[in-house]
Design an enzyme around this catalytic site. Sequence first.
Site, PDB file in Angstrom:
ATOM      1  N   VAL A   1       0.872  -1.173   0.000  1.00 56.63           N
ATOM      2  CA  VAL A   1       0.000   0.000   0.000  1.00 56.63           C
ATOM      3  C   VAL A   1       0.906   1.219   0.000  1.00 56.63           C
ATOM      4  CG1 VAL A   1      -1.819   1.270   1.186  1.00 56.63           C
ATOM      5  CG2 VAL A   1      -1.807  -1.228   1.251  1.00 56.63           C
TER       6      VAL A   1
ATOM      7  N   ASN B   1      20.305  -6.600 -14.367  1.00 51.71           N
ATOM      8  CA  ASN B   1      20.953  -7.532 -15.302  1.00 51.71           C
ATOM      9  C   ASN B   1      21.615  -6.816 -16.462  1.00 51.71           C
ATOM     10  OD1 ASN B   1      20.096  -9.650 -13.633  1.00 51.71           O
ATOM     11  ND2 ASN B   1      18.130  -9.757 -14.663  1.00 51.71           N
TER      12      ASN B   1
ATOM     13  N   GLY C   1       9.811   2.071   1.110  1.00 54.34           N
ATOM     14  CA  GLY C   1       9.411   2.884   2.247  1.00 54.34           C
ATOM     15  C   GLY C   1      10.492   3.827   2.728  1.00 54.34           C
TER      16      GLY C   1
END
Length: 629
Positions: free
Chosen positions: A292, A495, A546
């Site tokens: 969220v 990559n 976050g």
Amino acid sequence: MEPGGRRQRRLQGPREEAAEYYRGHRVPQRMEEALNALFPQRPADLYGELANYFSKFSKAPVICKLVGRKVLDGVGQPTLEVEIYCTVKNYEKRICSTVMSCHSQIPENALPETTQADEKERNDSVNAAVEWVNESLNTMLRDLKPTEQCKVDKMLGEYFTKKVEEKKETQKQEEEESEATLAVTSCTPSATALPGEKKSAKPGKKVAVAERTIPPAEPVESVLCGSLAIGGISLAIAKAGATISRIPLYLHIALLKGNQDSPKEITLPLPMVTLLNCEKFSPAKLKLVKEVMLIPPVQLSLKQGIERVLDIQKEIMRLLEPPGKAPSPQLADSKKGRAHNTGKKAPPRALKRISHLGCLITGCDTLEQPLLLMRTACNNIGLELGTDMYLAINCAAHELMDYVKGKYEILTGTFKSPDEMVDMYVELINKFPFIIALIDPLRKEDRQQWNNICCNLGSKCYLIAEDAATYLSNLKIDQNINLPMCSGVVLKYINQTKVSDLIELTGLLDGQRHITILGSPDGESSDDSLVDLAVGLGARFIKLGGLSRGERVTKYNRLLAIEEELAKNRTLREAHLEFIDFAEDSQPEKQLSDVLPPPKQDSLPPQLSQPALQVHSLPAQPLENSTLT
């Protein structure tokens, strides 16, 4: 002693050679110009100013050495660091380094054997990448200018293609040897069918129906062992080019994308800040929501938006640690939740449980619970979702498909077909209009359902593909984007991705009206180059995780520093968010979400010239003012 006349004659030749040498390089003329220019200034550090004056006549730095080493990323997994050394004014000098982020396709609920195999594969890949950098690529790129990004990337691409062909040839030889051995040892056909044949021949209506009703999952693209070296060197070259040019990396990327045309204004990508990571294990029942995220409104500066997110995060932490036996706010608006809460403890505590994504971990039983929790937290501190803050949800639906049933397991024991998923999302957005982005709401293989959800929700919400864009090599096919119908994509620098690949692909996405989101991989490093890439490429959003863990926070700090620099230089442009309806009878690439700056109404195709935003919490506005604020 040597007679004076003979000594003068002996020195006459070298003197004339020296004079000719210096005159050929215009040293006397430039010395006179430097002295004349500096005398009126009378600088405090005369020799320093002379050094600066003559440095512009020195040769351009060239690569003299690449160094690759094995280091650890933010979650303690091995990854690759690449250092660039250049010959600068006749001396070897370390210019910069970059640390690659690793990305794993292994889901959270994978078996231990699968996880161990993935860790071994990653370790082998990093070791191979270190070898590539220190040996063949070190020799191949020597004496090239780090400002020649396209040339270097082309050579890296050719090298990688050669390695892929070598791998295919090796696999082909191994298969031939295996077949020859099998032919010798197998005199008669085996009476037992192969496992795959037996499984496909086994009768069962559910399996047969599932195979007919849902497209099978596309095979996961194999990652060539050592491919990290390609992406690591390309990004390190870009950083070296910016350093030598004495400009920020984001401006260097913008110049590369704009063919050296300097942008007059730059728009910062809006951050998608992950606040909650919903775990998918017992006792939690909710499986659909992985993240969220909060999206600050565009009228706030980035600094103000981050501060607002931190205020909400503090309130969330307080709500998840209720005093005494107070009922959980997550369950306050749910009848089913209240029934389950009777006589039981509050949901799993999140105060000291931080995800590798840098956010709080919690568990939920219904889809509404995390949304109601976010709304409660905002209301408690005087904010309103849909006006003062917006939500985005990473559904990660590709991790939820039960291929036996042919349905998604959104809750423990609760399954929905792809068509039912579309109906569920329509109901969800209508109930919670402050959700303005859904990431991976469906598998990439469910293309018809992507079409349906875009036609139903495209004017209210961004429908973003992340899993479908994991490997950039699969995205571009003859100047077309190989994606289901969607508003935009999340791109990750992993990559063998090269800087030139990102520049080309984002240009193509811009032209086909997709929005671009630069995303941070799960195994993130402390290297903050991703932020400069997002700013330079003109990404609409940036998804960094976050506001905890050093490898995450350092990127937000870099974004704040860029905002401050652009504001100081008066080159910061305000962002705009608009949604565009998807017309069912038009081509996907002609109907996708807008790019910055927003197009004028008369520049849109007829099927798109309609109100671009219909969010219930906002007053109706004309098209030209139809933005999220």
